[in-house]
Design an enzyme around this catalytic site. Sequence first.
Site, mmCIF file in Angstrom:
data_model
loop_
_atom_site.group_PDB
_atom_site.id
_atom_site.type_symbol
_atom_site.label_atom_id
_atom_site.label_comp_id
_atom_site.label_asym_id
_atom_site.label_seq_id
_atom_site.Cartn_x
_atom_site.Cartn_y
_atom_site.Cartn_z
ATOM 1 N N CYS A 36 0.846 -1.474 -0.118
ATOM 2 C CA CYS A 36 -0.239 0.540 -0.081
ATOM 3 C C CYS A 36 0.731 1.244 0.284
ATOM 4 C CB CYS A 36 -0.635 -0.090 0.862
ATOM 5 S SG CYS A 36 -0.295 -0.552 3.150
ATOM 6 N N ASP A 54 -7.759 6.310 -2.232
ATOM 7 C CA ASP A 54 -7.077 4.144 -1.761
ATOM 8 C C ASP A 54 -6.958 3.781 -2.678
ATOM 9 O OD1 ASP A 54 -5.970 2.711 -0.723
ATOM 10 O OD2 ASP A 54 -7.451 1.975 0.922
ATOM 11 N N HIS A 106 -1.712 0.558 7.214
ATOM 12 C CA HIS A 106 -1.966 1.206 6.085
ATOM 13 C C HIS A 106 -1.670 2.521 5.573
ATOM 14 C CE1 HIS A 106 -4.739 0.494 2.229
ATOM 15 N NE2 HIS A 106 -4.906 1.540 2.100
#
Lengths: 305, 642
Positions: free
Chosen positions: B398, B458, B442
């Site tokens: 991520c 995202d 994250h």
Amino acid sequence: MSQSLNNVIQQAEQIILGKPQQIRLALTCLLARGHLLIEDLPGVGKTTLAQVLSRTLGLQFQRIQFTSDLLPADILGVSVYQRDSGEFKFHPGPIFAQMILADEVNRATPKAQSALLEAMEEHQVTIEGVTRALPPPFFVIATQNPAHQIGTFPLPESQLDRFLMRIQMGYPDAQAERGLLSGVDRREIIAKLSPQMERVELLALQKRVRAVFVSPALLDYVQAILRRTREAARYTHGLSPRAGLALLSAARAWAFLDERDAVIPEDVQAVLPGVVSHRLQAVGEYSKQNSDVLVRELIEAVAIP
Amino acid sequence: MNKSLTYGLLLSILMVIAPHADHLPLWVSSLCVGLLLWRAYLTYTGSPLPKRWLLMLITVASIGSIVISFRTLFGREVGVTLLMLLATLKLMELRAARDAMVLIYLACFIIITNFFYSQSIPTALYLLATLMVIVTAWVHLQAQRITLMPRLRIAAVLLLQALPLTLILFILFPRVQGPLWGLPQDAYASSGLDDKMSPGSLSRLSLSEAVAFRVSYPDKIPRRDQMYWRGPVLWDFDGRTWTQGRTVLTITPKFTELDQPIDYVVTLEPHNKTWLFALDMPGKISLPATLSYDFQVLNKEPVNARLRYAARSNLVYHANLQEATRQIQRALQLPKQFNPRAQQLAAEWRAGSKDDADIVRTALSYFNKQAFVYTLEPPLLGINGIDDFLFTTKQGFCEHYASAFVFLMRAANVPARVVTGYLGGEFNDIGNYYIVRQSDAHAWAEVWLADHGWVRVDPTAAIAPERVQRGLSAAVSDNAALPFMARNPPQWLRNLRLNFDTLANQWNQWVLGYDTERQFAFLTRLGMESITWQKIAMDMVAGVGLVIALFALFMLRHLFVRQPDKVQAAWLKLCQKLAKAGLPRAAHEGAQDYAARIAAARPVLADAIRDLAARYSAFRYGTLNDEHAQREFLQRATALKI
């Protein structure tokens, strides 16, 4: 229990045949620091028992034969004027001994009896204003003939109370009597007996007896017995607290002889006849009963709590 | 000194110092174990203890080593080390009962030091077992005749008797805020999010199973893809690492609420940083914390003890529709000298789009269409990291996607920033709360659009939507790299873990988290009014006194009430049994006489009944009062077959 005590019992049993129970009771009485009254016919071995005990225990022994003309001074001793020193000198009577056999105590007059009995209670005598201690373990074995015989002054109840126990010798059984009749003369054997313990040891044993444990549960039982004698209708009067104490100390000594460090109800039952039979009197129809039966009934009437 | 007692003391000391091996220098543990083994050997062979001068030598050498090793004689670590060494050395001069007593006290004291390092349930249980061993040794010291089992029983009874006192002291003892003894350097060592992010930092964190925080929702539970826990916001990029940059307070953070807010309670594990985690976007919080200009919730001081707070967030919002020009400028900065291809791509997008939102859509579809792989083990990247990632390796975690996305946005002149935090979590259906672990760490992006304010984007969702919907294990292809429990464990194991976590959570909340606030709340609920310290302290003293008095009364009860006698009850029962067999006891019959009669009537029973009668007499009329003998009597009496 000490080895020497065992020896004492063994020796006594060899001479007084068929009477182990009486021997044990007599020792119990001695260990409990009480005095013993043996009541029976002449010639059943009362004197022999006393002699055997005194010899094997190594105690200084005096015998006083009670007669109707016996005076207190004959028991206690007198002061005699010394011409050369100009003073009175006390001559101790036969009572100044560690062990006394008072033979046929109920043949003497009450006056002479009381002189002995007071000494038994106090363990000391007072003569002409001077108090003299009696040598420990001052132990009196008194014998008396059954009260119905002629020429006796029966001991009053208050005097009987001074004795921790009263036992009866009874006739020997056939086998024991056979041994007695066929054996050597008892007097010869007694003469040859050697002491089995020191006086100090005996005093120590007496001290240990007093340390035998009595539990609350056992006190309950003793109290139940005392209560029964006071409540039941068949006795003229119940047992006194002193009788209760006597019962306990005798039971302690019995437990000690049985090599236990605590008193159990069986001990109380074993010494009960000896301790209470001369203290209890039955009324009316019960009075004809043998005192043993009376005590047996008492034991059976009281449940062990 | 009795051999088995010495072994007991050896075991006590070993158990109490064993956990310290984890965090003290190896030489300390080795020395302690060596001394213990030596002592055990001396006991085993019955050899004399070492001479005094030798012990002095070892002691002085140990203290010297401590000074060399720690460079000080003060502080927690040194103190613990000294205690451990002196306790083991004390064993070497264990001669009299007094030495054993000293050792027992010392062992009890060292128990406490273990709580400096861990306060978890397993630690507590282990130390309880240790305490049991110590108390058993103590009982042994006081009563040498007693055998092991009764000794253990006495120790257990002692500990149980201490329970009410423990409870009173726990509930009423004045609380100190912060970690044990309130020493800041004693706070927990911990891992967690950092205030910077570079390739690999989050994927490394993802390997950790440690709990970051636990959340419970009293009313409504948000959807899983809304559970973005906001942590540090990163602005500055140097081509490799994102940092928070200088904190410039320019504008009050403000957002318009567009839905019903959600309430939740967070129990945060200590992480030694100031930020508190809250759902996007945080409104209210129960602590005196501040909300930074980029919507980070910051505590007044670093969180070095477990912290519990209630918060309220809006999941649909317009954040900072009015943004300061300086912030917009900051959100557009990037190092122009790196990653030329990415900058070129962004310029192409800019040219082909009508507005900023369009560019965001283009970027997301780019990530979605190209063959990007979501993986925990991406290949290494060169100096132009973003170019390498976007055009060559196409594998990343991520942080790679968030980083590349924000870079592209800035290059295309769309204000953007990186937000780190946690996403999702594991639902514990037993305790009805969410567990958020370090593996849920994250990173995502936020872009500023003129009519929407700061909008969360995202990019990971474009590549691996499962990460957002279902969690990490569903999203990464190479499961092997994940910690075992983050993969898909069997159901029973998962349940076991959730059960344990529920327990740990309760422990954290009610035992470790029982602070002044909870104490006051609890006492108020108990009906105590106008609580003050003095009152609590007085109640504590009174409570402890009362408990001790009750115990004393209980132990001295035979002075007031005669206890029903178990021994006698068993005896009477035995008599009844015999009566049924036709051998009743007369009321006046003593135990031994009765036994003699039974022995005569039933020779088979003779030995057993004589033994029982003798024992009964000894209990009832003698001084025998031993519990062990009593149990034996009861067993034999009940076991007797007639």
